[in-house]
Write a protein that holds these residues in place. Structure first.
Motif, PDB file in Angstrom:
ATOM      1  N   TYR A   4       0.873  -1.108   0.020  1.00 40.60           N
ATOM      2  CA  TYR A   4       0.021  -0.109  -0.043  1.00 40.60           C
ATOM      3  C   TYR A   4       0.918   1.420  -0.161  1.00 40.60           C
ATOM      4  CZ  TYR A   4      -3.468   3.159   1.868  1.00 40.60           C
ATOM      5  OH  TYR A   4      -4.319   4.230   2.129  1.00 40.60           O
ATOM      6  N   ILE A   5       1.788   1.183   0.857  1.00 39.48           N
ATOM      7  CA  ILE A   5       3.007   2.469   0.873  1.00 39.48           C
ATOM      8  C   ILE A   5       3.645   2.518  -0.286  1.00 39.48           C
ATOM      9  CG2 ILE A   5       4.851   3.361   2.397  1.00 39.48           C
ATOM     10  CD1 ILE A   5       3.985   1.971   4.726  1.00 39.48           C
ATOM     11  N   LEU A   6       4.057   1.369  -0.882  1.00 39.21           N
ATOM     12  CA  LEU A   6       4.696   1.442  -2.043  1.00 39.21           C
ATOM     13  C   LEU A   6       4.091   1.978  -3.288  1.00 39.21           C
ATOM     14  CD1 LEU A   6       6.889  -1.843  -2.214  1.00 39.21           C
ATOM     15  CD2 LEU A   6       7.774   0.541  -1.792  1.00 39.21           C
ATOM     16  N   ARG A   7       2.714   1.665  -3.382  1.00 34.93           N
ATOM     17  CA  ARG A   7       1.824   1.963  -4.483  1.00 34.93           C
ATOM     18  C   ARG A   7       1.636   3.657  -4.369  1.00 34.93           C
ATOM     19  NH1 ARG A   7      -3.321  -1.372  -4.848  1.00 34.93           N
ATOM     20  NH2 ARG A   7      -3.947  -0.032  -3.506  1.00 34.93           N
ATOM     21  N   SER A   8       1.409   4.240  -3.103  1.00 34.59           N
ATOM     22  CA  SER A   8       1.313   5.341  -2.791  1.00 34.59           C
ATOM     23  C   SER A   8       2.522   6.147  -3.348  1.00 34.59           C
ATOM     24  CB  SER A   8       0.933   5.838  -1.419  1.00 34.59           C
ATOM     25  OG  SER A   8      -0.252   5.105  -0.720  1.00 34.59           O
ATOM     26  N   ALA A  10       4.883   5.223  -5.347  1.00 32.18           N
ATOM     27  CA  ALA A  10       5.036   5.257  -6.775  1.00 32.18           C
ATOM     28  C   ALA A  10       3.947   6.288  -7.736  1.00 32.18           C
ATOM     29  CB  ALA A  10       4.541   3.849  -7.444  1.00 32.18           C
ATOM     30  N   GLN A  11       2.572   6.176  -7.108  1.00 36.37           N
ATOM     31  CA  GLN A  11       1.793   7.271  -7.657  1.00 36.37           C
ATOM     32  C   GLN A  11       2.450   8.727  -7.545  1.00 36.37           C
ATOM     33  OE1 GLN A  11      -1.836   6.338  -5.322  1.00 36.37           O
ATOM     34  NE2 GLN A  11      -2.379   5.013  -6.967  1.00 36.37           N
ATOM     35  N   GLY A  12       2.774   8.913  -6.107  1.00 31.69           N
ATOM     36  CA  GLY A  12       3.485  10.402  -5.799  1.00 31.69           C
ATOM     37  C   GLY A  12       4.288  10.590  -6.812  1.00 31.69           C
ATOM     38  N   ALA A  13       5.431   9.787  -7.176  1.00 31.41           N
ATOM     39  CA  ALA A  13       6.745   9.849  -7.865  1.00 31.41           C
ATOM     40  C   ALA A  13       5.894  10.275  -9.521  1.00 31.41           C
ATOM     41  CB  ALA A  13       7.384   8.672  -8.153  1.00 31.41           C
ATOM     42  N   LEU A  14       4.907   9.460 -10.050  1.00 29.14           N
ATOM     43  CA  LEU A  14       4.321   9.721 -11.217  1.00 29.14           C
ATOM     44  C   LEU A  14       3.822  11.327 -11.294  1.00 29.14           C
ATOM     45  CD1 LEU A  14       4.146   7.316 -12.923  1.00 29.14           C
ATOM     46  CD2 LEU A  14       1.829   7.888 -13.298  1.00 29.14           C
ATOM     47  N   VAL A  15       3.042  11.660 -10.298  1.00 32.34           N
ATOM     48  CA  VAL A  15       2.358  12.976 -10.264  1.00 32.34           C
ATOM     49  C   VAL A  15       3.566  13.974 -10.311  1.00 32.34           C
ATOM     50  CG1 VAL A  15       1.391  14.812  -8.467  1.00 32.34           C
ATOM     51  CG2 VAL A  15       0.433  12.436  -8.894  1.00 32.34           C
ATOM     52  N   PHE A 298       5.507  18.714  -4.729  1.00 35.40           N
ATOM     53  CA  PHE A 298       6.088  17.558  -3.607  1.00 35.40           C
ATOM     54  C   PHE A 298       5.323  17.988  -2.300  1.00 35.40           C
ATOM     55  CE2 PHE A 298       9.216  17.029  -0.329  1.00 35.40           C
ATOM     56  CZ  PHE A 298       9.755  15.949  -0.914  1.00 35.40           C
ATOM     57  N   VAL A 299       4.701  19.194  -1.699  1.00 40.43           N
ATOM     58  CA  VAL A 299       4.113  19.183  -0.667  1.00 40.43           C
ATOM     59  C   VAL A 299       2.875  18.451  -0.600  1.00 40.43           C
ATOM     60  CG1 VAL A 299       2.708  20.778   0.671  1.00 40.43           C
ATOM     61  CG2 VAL A 299       5.174  21.338  -0.179  1.00 40.43           C
ATOM     62  N   PHE A 300       2.020  18.718  -1.830  1.00 35.93           N
ATOM     63  CA  PHE A 300       0.840  17.850  -2.041  1.00 35.93           C
ATOM     64  C   PHE A 300       0.870  16.606  -1.966  1.00 35.93           C
ATOM     65  CE2 PHE A 300      -1.069  22.050  -2.850  1.00 35.93           C
ATOM     66  CZ  PHE A 300      -2.631  21.868  -2.533  1.00 35.93           C
ATOM     67  N   VAL A 301       2.092  15.859  -2.572  1.00 32.66           N
ATOM     68  CA  VAL A 301       2.322  14.525  -2.638  1.00 32.66           C
ATOM     69  C   VAL A 301       2.504  13.888  -1.167  1.00 32.66           C
ATOM     70  CG1 VAL A 301       3.944  12.928  -3.521  1.00 32.66           C
ATOM     71  CG2 VAL A 301       2.980  14.284  -4.926  1.00 32.66           C
ATOM     72  N   VAL A 302       3.457  14.725  -0.463  1.00 38.30           N
ATOM     73  CA  VAL A 302       3.893  14.237   0.648  1.00 38.30           C
ATOM     74  C   VAL A 302       2.655  14.300   1.712  1.00 38.30           C
ATOM     75  CG1 VAL A 302       5.061  15.007   2.683  1.00 38.30           C
ATOM     76  CG2 VAL A 302       6.030  14.955   0.560  1.00 38.30           C
TER      77      VAL A 302
END
Lengths: 326, 344
Positions: A4-8, A10-15, A298-302
């Motif tokens: 779950y964390i890894l998928r989140s 990966a999604q963040g990195a894509l964004v 970056f702030v939003f993703v975190v």
């Protein structure tokens, strides 16, 4: 859980990659960087040399890859206007914005949740109605108007608090803080109120309506039928169920507090990232604008990642693998 | 004779709305003795659930008890201050709701919910309360209760969750359990298990049970006596086998005719024509009169009160000697009251 964390992540990195692409495109569409860097008397040959030195002759994908590679290491190039590394400029401004944003978020969340719960429990009480009416003002008034109003009352008329700037700051390593001096603390009051007020009213109204919804749930009725005291029902059974949707909104709001403190920083001439960005726009300082854009993303993703993790903490149904599929 | 566990006397519940006062319960009286199961049946809106809520003191506003008395082992509970009534709930009266999926707080382990309830009503320490919680889960038939007690509600199936709900209702050994449609949301095979469990618990602990349902099958299976409700009043109350086999009230007769059976050549179910009136449109006289095949002049004018009749109580003018030629004397059944043209 780890998946779950890894998928989140990966999604963040894509964004972030997508935002970096948009930021990078600005260099090509907002004026010619070479024209911005060299003087008017530069010859065509000078320009060509600079172009090659900056790598602008290379194919677009290669340039983008280099941009991303540098950005990952915190290198966003040199500001056109100030001729200093963008990262250094941002690090200088970061503490001011973060202190303002985090205090605002704390103020908004603590007071917002408190008033929201109160307004839900005393649904028909006089004070609850007053609070709800005032909150309507907070939701509908634009931030800059609230800021100007506060300045007028507390700085101009009453002369209790300063109207602009950060006051004296203390340097701890690379961090500068206004929390340790009297003038620094005084300077924080009005901007924190201004920036936090909208979020406060939003959170409060949300908590109230969610709480009223939860109080109608079957398990609340069943808890009453079990003879659980009303206080325990409100704060143990209802509040925690209320917080799940509230965390989403409050989290996103924290993101926008940090990212879009621009208006408040402008009104109070706060030396933070927001005012840096406003200046950059005025002078078409593309590297600063691009860096700010990536920073906001970056702030939003975190924050989103933290919100997702908070869910898991609050809601046992999300722990363990199978429920995640829903 | 000792007091019945629950005694409801002429209970009236009103809902004050903008369109006026609605009488949801209008003069309901019944008793439940120790270890007895009283089934309460009726169509939706007949006032079954509201009666249950009134007994446990949880009528949602704008509803309120407008009259009558509720006595629990001889003590009035309908006029207790809220804090006193809270202490009665869960301790002396347990309640089971329809949907086990939504009755439990999804965010707390069932151990936390059980221990919370036990420590609210007893002086047990948390450790002792936990031991009692494990015993309760074993009693309601949860396998490996020491392990399962630290699970969250979503980790149980519907039937198992209803067992947890029952364990929660039993935490303080209540004198009375109100089960409001406890099997409606469950699979048929699980329904039978829950019913068997409720019956066993009632027998072993001497708990009085008020079983609210619209499922006549469940009533016939479980109840000792049954009360048939219609439009906020009790139409007929009596021993369950009597009421199922020889219903006295025309509405009860209609309800029993609507139970599907496997045996019998006449496979067609009998319907009651029309539908129950809304609370603001209750006709004068007997509330059932527009749908009744036995109606005569008095029914549209006079409201019938429940009168004792051969071990039942029945609210129908057919059983009132004052009805003159329409009175069904000793030994006559409903069939004798059919209008000549219909009987022919």
């Amino acid at each position: 859980m780890i998946a779950y964390i890894l998928r989140s992540l990966a999604q963040g990195a894509l964004v972030l990659l997508a935002v970096a692409f948009i930021a990078f495109s600005m260099f090509r569409f907002v004026g010619d960087p070479v024209a911005n860097m060299v003087g008017q008397e530069a010859t065509l040959q000078d320009r060509q040399e600079l172009r090659e030195r900056l790598g602008l002759e290379r194919p677009f994908p290669v340039q983008f890859a280099i941009f991303v590679g540098n950005a990952v290491q915190g290198d966003f190039g040199v500001s056109y206007r100030q001729a200093r590394p963008v990262s250094a400029l941002m690090v200088e401004r970061l503490p001011a914005t973060l202190e303002l944003a985090i205090l605002s978020a704390l103020f908004a969340t603590v007071i917002g949740v408190g008033f929201g719960v109160y307004a839900a429990i005393r649904r028909d009480g006089f004070l609850a109605n007053v609070v709800m009416t005032v909150s309507l003002v907070g939701v509908s008034l634009p931030t800059f108007l609230i800021g100007i109003g506060l300045i007028y009352v507390f700085a101009v008329e009453l002369r209790w608090l300063p109207s602009f700037g950060r006051g004296e700051t203390v340097r701890i390593g690379w961090w500068t803080t206004g929390l340790l001096t009297e003038s620094g603390l005084k300077s924080l009051v009005l901007p924190v109120l201004t920036l936090g007020f909208f979020q406060l009213t939003l959170i409060m109204r949300l908590v109230r309506s969610e709480m009223l919804e939860v109080m109608r749930a079957d398990f609340i009725r069943f808890a009453r039928a079990r003879g659980i005291p009303e206080r325990t029902i409100e704060f143990r059974h209802a509040l925690r169920n209320t917080l799940i949707p509230v965390v989403t909104i409050a989290g996103l709001q924290l993101g926008s507090i940090i990212a879009f403190a621009i208006v408040t920083e402008t009104v109070f001439q706060w030396p933070g990232l927001g005012s840096l960005f406003v200046q950059a726009v005025q002078f078409a300082d593309v590297p600063v604008m691009a860096a700010y854009l990536v920073f906001v993303a970056f702030v939003f993703v975190v924050v989103n990642l933290l919100v997702d993790l908070t869910y898991v903490l609050l809601d046992p149904r999300l722990r363990g693998g199978k429920a995640l599929a829903k | 004779m000792s007091d019945p566990v629950l005694s409801v006397r002429d209970l009236r519940v009103e809902f004050h709305t903008r369109r006026g006062v609605l009488k949801a319960i209008d003069g309901v009286s019944f008793d439940i003795g120790k270890g007895e199961v009283l089934g309460v049946v009726g169509e939706s809106g007949a006032g079954k659930s509201v009666t249950g809520s009134a007994v446990i003191g949880l009528i949602d506003p704008p509803g309120r008890i407008a009259g009558g008395e509720i006595l629990l082992s001889g003590q009035r509970v309908d006029n207790l201050p809220p804090e006193e009534m809270r202490k009665v709930r869960g301790k002396r009266i347990g309640m089971i709701f329809q949907d086990p999926l939504t009755s439990l707080n999804p965010l707390y382990k069932i151990s936390e919910q059980l221990i919370e309830t036990i420590t609210t009503h007893t002086d047990l320490s948390p450790t002792q309360a936990r031991r009692r919680a494990v015993d309760l889960l074993a009693e309601v038939g949860i396998p490996a209760p020491e392990k399962r007690i630290d699970s969250y509600p979503h980790e149980f199936s519907g039937g198992m969750r209803q067992r947890v709900v029952i364990a929660l209702a039993l935490c303080a050994e209540p004198e009375l359990i109100i089960a409001d449609e406890p099997t409606t949301a469950l699979d048929v095979s699980v329904q039978a298990q829950i019913i068997t469990l409720l019956k066993r618990l009632g027998r072993e602990h001497g708990t009085a049970i008020m079983l609210v349902t619209h499922d006549m099958g469940v009533i016939a299976e479980t109840a000792d006596r049954v009360a048939v409700m219609y439009a906020g009043r009790i139409a007929e109350i009596g021993p369950v086998h009597d009421v199922v086999q020889n219903p006295l009230h025309p509405y009860a007769e209609g309800l029993m005719g609507a139970i599907p059976t496997l045996a019998g050549e006449d496979a067609r179910l009998v319907q009651i024509p029309g539908s129950m009136p809304r609370l603001n449109r209750i006709p004068p006289g007997c509330a059932f009169n527009p749908r009744c095949g036995y109606r005569f002049g008095r029914c549209t004018v006079d409201r019938p009160d429940p009168l004792p009749w051969r071990g039942h109580r029945v609210a129908c003018h057919l059983y009132d000697a004052a009805s003159g030629p329409h009175f069904l004397g000793e030994g006559k059944t409903l069939a004798a009251a059919k209008k000549p043209e219909e009987a022919a």
